[in-house]
Scaffold this motif. Structure first.
Motif, PDB file in Angstrom:
ATOM      1  N   UNK A  38       0.821  -1.208   0.000  1.00  0.00           N
ATOM      2  CA  UNK A  38       0.000   0.000   0.000  1.00  0.00           C
ATOM      3  C   UNK A  38       0.857   1.260   0.000  1.00  0.00           C
ATOM      4  N   UNK A  39       2.020   1.223   0.653  1.00  0.00           N
ATOM      5  CA  UNK A  39       2.888   2.401   0.702  1.00  0.00           C
ATOM      6  C   UNK A  39       3.376   2.816  -0.689  1.00  0.00           C
ATOM      7  N   UNK A  40       3.428   1.874  -1.596  1.00  0.00           N
ATOM      8  CA  UNK A  40       3.910   2.175  -2.943  1.00  0.00           C
ATOM      9  C   UNK A  40       3.035   3.209  -3.656  1.00  0.00           C
ATOM     10  N   UNK A  41       1.814   3.417  -3.175  1.00  0.00           N
ATOM     11  CA  UNK A  41       0.908   4.366  -3.824  1.00  0.00           C
ATOM     12  C   UNK A  41       1.039   5.788  -3.266  1.00  0.00           C
ATOM     13  N   UNK A  42       1.897   5.969  -2.226  1.00  0.00           N
ATOM     14  CA  UNK A  42       2.014   7.261  -1.573  1.00  0.00           C
ATOM     15  C   UNK A  42       3.323   7.956  -1.929  1.00  0.00           C
ATOM     16  N   UNK A  43       3.369   9.283  -1.738  1.00  0.00           N
ATOM     17  CA  UNK A  43       4.632   9.995  -1.932  1.00  0.00           C
ATOM     18  C   UNK A  43       5.517   9.820  -0.692  1.00  0.00           C
TER      19      UNK A  43
END
Length: 298
Positions: A215-220
């Motif tokens: 999920x972190x891959x979708x955040x800056x």
């Protein structure tokens, strides 16, 4: 959809969910939001965007955000994290928690529930070792729609064939035509709650293990760092964090240390103890915030 409208949506989704969209993703936005527009009785995306901009329709705003979140999941996804759960995390924490016999596990961005149910099945397999223990599994997600599917625990033939060993399918599921439902005993081991990772975690209490995978891959970068540091505050001093294989804490947070040789597994604080090593017990803050934990029979 005009460039101005797309820019509005990019900023809107980032502020509401943390999701970062590149300009190349406009086709994805259109394909996912057109059904939302039709459901709302709107004929174009411009009408949809205009209504969101004007505000006041909380249902539509929620539908827009949920339509853009990725809900890909399957049982025992990537296998290694679950091997690490059984062979590393569980033995170490059972040793460290021998005095209070309680464990809390949080699956963030749990989607349609396959990850929490996979952990529940592993815990059920280890029930003889956990006799007398209270174990709590909390599954959270931004989308109320996928949480409802997770709560019911009904999956298609295709979904149960993705990663689920046949012996566990036959042991822990009931077939109804082309559908399979997780048995009530396994469903009762998981509690569900809507949670946006941009919001405060304080009501969640303290956890021994947190799964926050893919999920972190979708955040800056700033959002990743903020989430990781807030996750650390919800963990026991010797707890474990599990990230996706393509994710890392390096350069984002100093609160976690990689467990040597085990990709995607991080330890709160200093170097991880060997499985079974004694470490300080953590408090049970918030341990009953979501209802009664699962009690394994003595």
């Amino acid at each position: 959809m005009t460039p101005t409208e797309f820019d509005f949506l990019k900023n809107y989704l980032k502020s509401r969910s943390g999701l970062m969209l590149s300009n190349e993703k406009q086709y994805l936005v259109e394909s996912r939001l057109l059904p939302v527009a039709r459901k709302a009785g709107l004929s174009t995306l411009s009408e949809l965007i205009g209504k969101v901009q004007r505000g006041g329709d909380k249902t539509l705003e929620k539908d827009v955000v949920e339509a853009m979140t990725t809900n890909e999941s399957f049982f025992f996804r990537d296998k290694t994290p679950f091997d690490n759960f059984t062979n590393v995390m569980l033995p170490a924490l059972m040793k460290a928690r021998a005095d209070r016999r309680r464990l809390r596990i949080w699956c963030a961005a749990a989607s349609t529930g396959q990850e929490p149910y996979s952990l529940a099945m592993l815990l059920k397999e280890a029930a003889s070792k956990l006799a007398g223990w209270r174990v709590e599994i909390i599954g959270t997600d931004l989308s109320t729609e996928v949480l409802e599917k997770a709560r019911v625990g009904v999956y298609s033939q295709f979904e149960v064939q993705r990663g689920l060993p046949i012996q566990m399918l036959l042991k822990y599921f009931t077939q109804n035509g082309d559908l399979w439902q997780v048995n009530s005993e396994i469903r009762s081991m998981v509690q569900w709650r809507m949670m946006n990772l941009l919001d405060s975690f304080l009501s969640m209490g303290e956890f021994d293990i947190i799964f926050c995978r893919n999920v972190l891959i979708y955040f800056d970068q700033p959002t990743k760092s903020d989430i990781l540091n807030r996750l650390a505050k919800q963990m026991s001093s010797d707890g474990y964090l599990v990230l996706g294989a393509a994710e890392t804490v390096v350069g984002l947070s100093t609160a976690f240390q990689p467990v040597q040789g085990l990709r995607g597994l991080y330890h709160r604080g200093g170097a991880a103890p060997a499985a079974g090593a004694k470490s300080g017990s953590a408090s049970a803050v918030g341990a009953t915030a979501f209802g009664k934990p699962r009690m394994f029979a003595s």
